[in-house]
Each structure stands twice: as structure tokens, then as C-alpha cells.
Design a protein around this motif. Structure first.
Motif, PDB file in Angstrom:
ATOM      1  N   ASN A  62      51.384  59.857  76.541  1.00  0.00           N
ATOM      2  CA  ASN A  62      50.569  58.706  76.172  1.00  0.00           C
ATOM      3  C   ASN A  62      49.595  59.075  75.053  1.00  0.00           C
ATOM      4  O   ASN A  62      49.121  60.202  74.965  1.00  0.00           O
ATOM      5  CB  ASN A  62      49.838  58.124  77.386  1.00  0.00           C
ATOM      6  CG  ASN A  62      48.958  59.103  78.136  1.00  0.00           C
ATOM      7  OD1 ASN A  62      49.331  60.235  78.398  1.00  0.00           O
ATOM      8  ND2 ASN A  62      47.776  58.657  78.519  1.00  0.00           N
ATOM      9  N   CYS A  73      52.065  54.012  75.679  1.00  0.00           N
ATOM     10  CA  CYS A  73      52.411  54.752  76.890  1.00  0.00           C
ATOM     11  C   CYS A  73      53.491  55.784  76.578  1.00  0.00           C
ATOM     12  O   CYS A  73      54.263  55.644  75.625  1.00  0.00           O
ATOM     13  CB  CYS A  73      52.943  53.799  77.954  1.00  0.00           C
ATOM     14  SG  CYS A  73      51.785  52.513  78.448  1.00  0.00           S
ATOM     15  N   GLU A  75      56.252  56.390  78.167  1.00  0.00           N
ATOM     16  CA  GLU A  75      57.597  55.841  78.307  1.00  0.00           C
ATOM     17  C   GLU A  75      58.042  55.105  77.045  1.00  0.00           C
ATOM     18  O   GLU A  75      59.149  55.292  76.550  1.00  0.00           O
ATOM     19  CB  GLU A  75      57.676  54.868  79.503  1.00  0.00           C
ATOM     20  CG  GLU A  75      57.336  55.499  80.833  1.00  0.00           C
ATOM     21  CD  GLU A  75      55.870  55.309  81.222  1.00  0.00           C
ATOM     22  OE1 GLU A  75      54.968  55.598  80.393  1.00  0.00           O
ATOM     23  OE2 GLU A  75      55.623  54.869  82.362  1.00  0.00           O
ATOM     24  N   ARG A  76      57.152  54.269  76.515  1.00  0.00           N
ATOM     25  CA  ARG A  76      57.511  53.530  75.297  1.00  0.00           C
ATOM     26  C   ARG A  76      57.577  54.457  74.097  1.00  0.00           C
ATOM     27  O   ARG A  76      58.392  54.242  73.196  1.00  0.00           O
ATOM     28  CB  ARG A  76      56.531  52.383  75.054  1.00  0.00           C
ATOM     29  CG  ARG A  76      56.802  51.222  75.995  1.00  0.00           C
ATOM     30  CD  ARG A  76      55.918  50.021  75.747  1.00  0.00           C
ATOM     31  NE  ARG A  76      54.544  50.336  76.101  1.00  0.00           N
ATOM     32  CZ  ARG A  76      53.490  50.136  75.317  1.00  0.00           C
ATOM     33  NH1 ARG A  76      53.628  49.592  74.127  1.00  0.00           N
ATOM     34  NH2 ARG A  76      52.284  50.455  75.725  1.00  0.00           N
ATOM     35  N   SER A  80      60.995  54.618  72.116  1.00  0.00           N
ATOM     36  CA  SER A  80      60.944  54.190  70.713  1.00  0.00           C
ATOM     37  C   SER A  80      61.506  55.266  69.792  1.00  0.00           C
ATOM     38  O   SER A  80      62.277  54.967  68.873  1.00  0.00           O
ATOM     39  CB  SER A  80      59.510  53.851  70.302  1.00  0.00           C
ATOM     40  OG  SER A  80      59.058  52.728  71.011  1.00  0.00           O
ATOM     41  N   PRO A 111      56.100  52.840  85.800  1.00  0.00           N
ATOM     42  CA  PRO A 111      55.861  52.302  84.461  1.00  0.00           C
ATOM     43  C   PRO A 111      55.050  51.007  84.520  1.00  0.00           C
ATOM     44  O   PRO A 111      55.219  50.196  85.436  1.00  0.00           O
ATOM     45  CB  PRO A 111      57.266  52.032  83.924  1.00  0.00           C
ATOM     46  CG  PRO A 111      58.158  52.933  84.723  1.00  0.00           C
ATOM     47  CD  PRO A 111      57.530  53.012  86.087  1.00  0.00           C
ATOM     48  N   CYS A 112      54.167  50.816  83.543  1.00  0.00           N
ATOM     49  CA  CYS A 112      53.382  49.585  83.460  1.00  0.00           C
ATOM     50  C   CYS A 112      54.308  48.417  83.090  1.00  0.00           C
ATOM     51  O   CYS A 112      55.493  48.610  82.800  1.00  0.00           O
ATOM     52  CB  CYS A 112      52.261  49.734  82.426  1.00  0.00           C
ATOM     53  SG  CYS A 112      52.818  49.663  80.706  1.00  0.00           S
ATOM     54  N   CYS A 115      56.038  48.763  79.692  1.00  0.00           N
ATOM     55  CA  CYS A 115      57.095  49.779  79.738  1.00  0.00           C
ATOM     56  C   CYS A 115      58.297  49.283  80.527  1.00  0.00           C
ATOM     57  O   CYS A 115      59.441  49.546  80.162  1.00  0.00           O
ATOM     58  CB  CYS A 115      56.562  51.072  80.333  1.00  0.00           C
ATOM     59  SG  CYS A 115      55.378  51.897  79.248  1.00  0.00           S
ATOM     60  N   ARG A 116      58.040  48.549  81.601  1.00  0.00           N
ATOM     61  CA  ARG A 116      59.142  48.002  82.390  1.00  0.00           C
ATOM     62  C   ARG A 116      59.998  47.065  81.540  1.00  0.00           C
ATOM     63  O   ARG A 116      61.225  47.112  81.573  1.00  0.00           O
ATOM     64  CB  ARG A 116      58.610  47.264  83.619  1.00  0.00           C
ATOM     65  CG  ARG A 116      58.011  48.192  84.645  1.00  0.00           C
ATOM     66  CD  ARG A 116      57.403  47.452  85.806  1.00  0.00           C
ATOM     67  NE  ARG A 116      56.624  48.362  86.627  1.00  0.00           N
ATOM     68  CZ  ARG A 116      56.379  48.198  87.902  1.00  0.00           C
ATOM     69  NH1 ARG A 116      56.833  47.141  88.541  1.00  0.00           N
ATOM     70  NH2 ARG A 116      55.658  49.078  88.566  1.00  0.00           N
ATOM     71  N   THR A 118      60.243  47.103  78.313  1.00  0.00           N
ATOM     72  CA  THR A 118      60.905  47.914  77.282  1.00  0.00           C
ATOM     73  C   THR A 118      62.150  48.584  77.860  1.00  0.00           C
ATOM     74  O   THR A 118      63.213  48.584  77.227  1.00  0.00           O
ATOM     75  CB  THR A 118      59.929  48.957  76.711  1.00  0.00           C
ATOM     76  OG1 THR A 118      58.808  48.271  76.151  1.00  0.00           O
ATOM     77  CG2 THR A 118      60.586  49.806  75.650  1.00  0.00           C
ATOM     78  N   ILE A 119      62.030  49.151  79.047  1.00  0.00           N
ATOM     79  CA  ILE A 119      63.201  49.745  79.705  1.00  0.00           C
ATOM     80  C   ILE A 119      64.269  48.675  79.899  1.00  0.00           C
ATOM     81  O   ILE A 119      65.460  48.896  79.647  1.00  0.00           O
ATOM     82  CB  ILE A 119      62.801  50.403  81.046  1.00  0.00           C
ATOM     83  CG1 ILE A 119      61.904  51.628  80.793  1.00  0.00           C
ATOM     84  CG2 ILE A 119      64.039  50.792  81.854  1.00  0.00           C
ATOM     85  CD1 ILE A 119      61.197  52.155  82.031  1.00  0.00           C
TER      86      ILE A 119
END
Length: 160
Positions: A62, A73, A75-76, A80, A111-112, A115-116, A118-119
């Protein structure tokens, strides 16, 4: 007549002795980037590692900003990078490890919402779920078989 829509969600829990070699490697890769997180405001460090179908593994953390919406975050950040550079290679698994800088304790996180979603975008793009591994303080992996276990009423589901 009123209709009711129900969706069952679940996570699997794996003790350290039950981890696969692949999952262990992904968790350790995510853990290895924790300390590089730029989190001067929250002191909450998050590392993420992403496994692609071709075997490549990428990691990110992050990155906060004084203008809070500008941060990103872990995850993103990793998604990305991977999808920007390898747009045709399917992501298989993402591992997430977090801890509080001040006490050094691991924190269980999922995941926030951003992020969810985005996944979800990449699950839709590749028409395949992405496993989500989350490490907890007991050194257990909480595993979601795909984003539908964390985001059951996804944006793309509304009209399907």
C-alpha cells in the motif's frame, strides 16, 4: 409476493501445516514487501503478491498519500502492474498480508470494496475466479475460491 435472494459465502481455513508450497511462497512474497509500504498516516502495512498463469509472481504494497483518496491499496497496485504489463496472462491467486507497524502484530484483512471490485474486473475479463489468500495472526490462510465469496452481489451481477 416478496422475493428473497440468498447467496451463501464461505472461506476455507488452512493451518500452516496444510499450506501448499505454492500458497506458502505467495504468502511469503506478500510478507516480504510489507516493510516497504508507505503508510505514514495509518501505520497499517499491507503486502500483496499475485500469481499469474505463466508462473510469474509480482508483489506490491500500500502507498498512502496525505490526500487520502490518492493512495492505493497493495492489491490494486499489484493487479494494476501485472495487468498493465501482461494484459493477456490470467491471474490465478492473490495473497494478502497485513500488520500494524506500531505493535508489529499481523492483522487479518480482506480486500476493501475498491479492491474487491478490481479483482472482479479481472475475473470477468478472464472468465475465471482468482483465489484470494489472507493470512491471519494465527498463521492460518483464509482462502476465498473467488471474489464472489467476498463480494456476493457484484456490480456486474445486477442485471444478469
Amino acid at each position: 409476493m416478496t422475493k428473497k435472494i440468498e447467496i451463501k459465502v464461505s472461506l476455507e481455513v488452512f493451518s500452516k501445516e496444510e499450506w501448499t508450497e505454492e500458497d506458502a511462497g505467495l504468502i511469503e512474497k506478500a510478507r516480504s514487501v510489507l516493510e516497504n509500504a508507505h503508510a505514514p498516516y495509518s501505520n497499517f502495512l499491507v503486502g500483496a503478491a499475485l500469481l499469474l498463469e505463466d508462473g510469474n509472481v509480482f508483489a506490491a504494497n500500500n502507498q498512502e498519500n496525505a490526500s487520502f483518496p490518492v493512495g492505493i491499496c497493495a492489491e490494486r497496485a499489484v493487479l494494476s502492474y501485472a495487468m498493465g504489463n501482461f494484459p493477456h496472462v490470467r491471474p490465478l491467486k492473490i495473497a494478502i498480508v497485513a500488520k500494524r507497524r506500531l505493535d508489529g502484530e499481523l492483522a487479518t484483512v480482506t480486500p476493501c470494496g475498491l479492491c474487491r471490485q478490481t479483482i472482479n474486473e479481472y475475473e470477468v475479463k478472464f472468465n475465471h475466479p482468482i483465489e484470494i489468500l489472507m493470512l491471519n495472526p494465527q498463521e492460518e490462510i483464509l482462502k476465498a475460491s473467488g471474489i464472489d465469496q467476498l463480494l456476493p452481489f457484484k456490480f456486474n451481477d445486477l442485471n444478469s
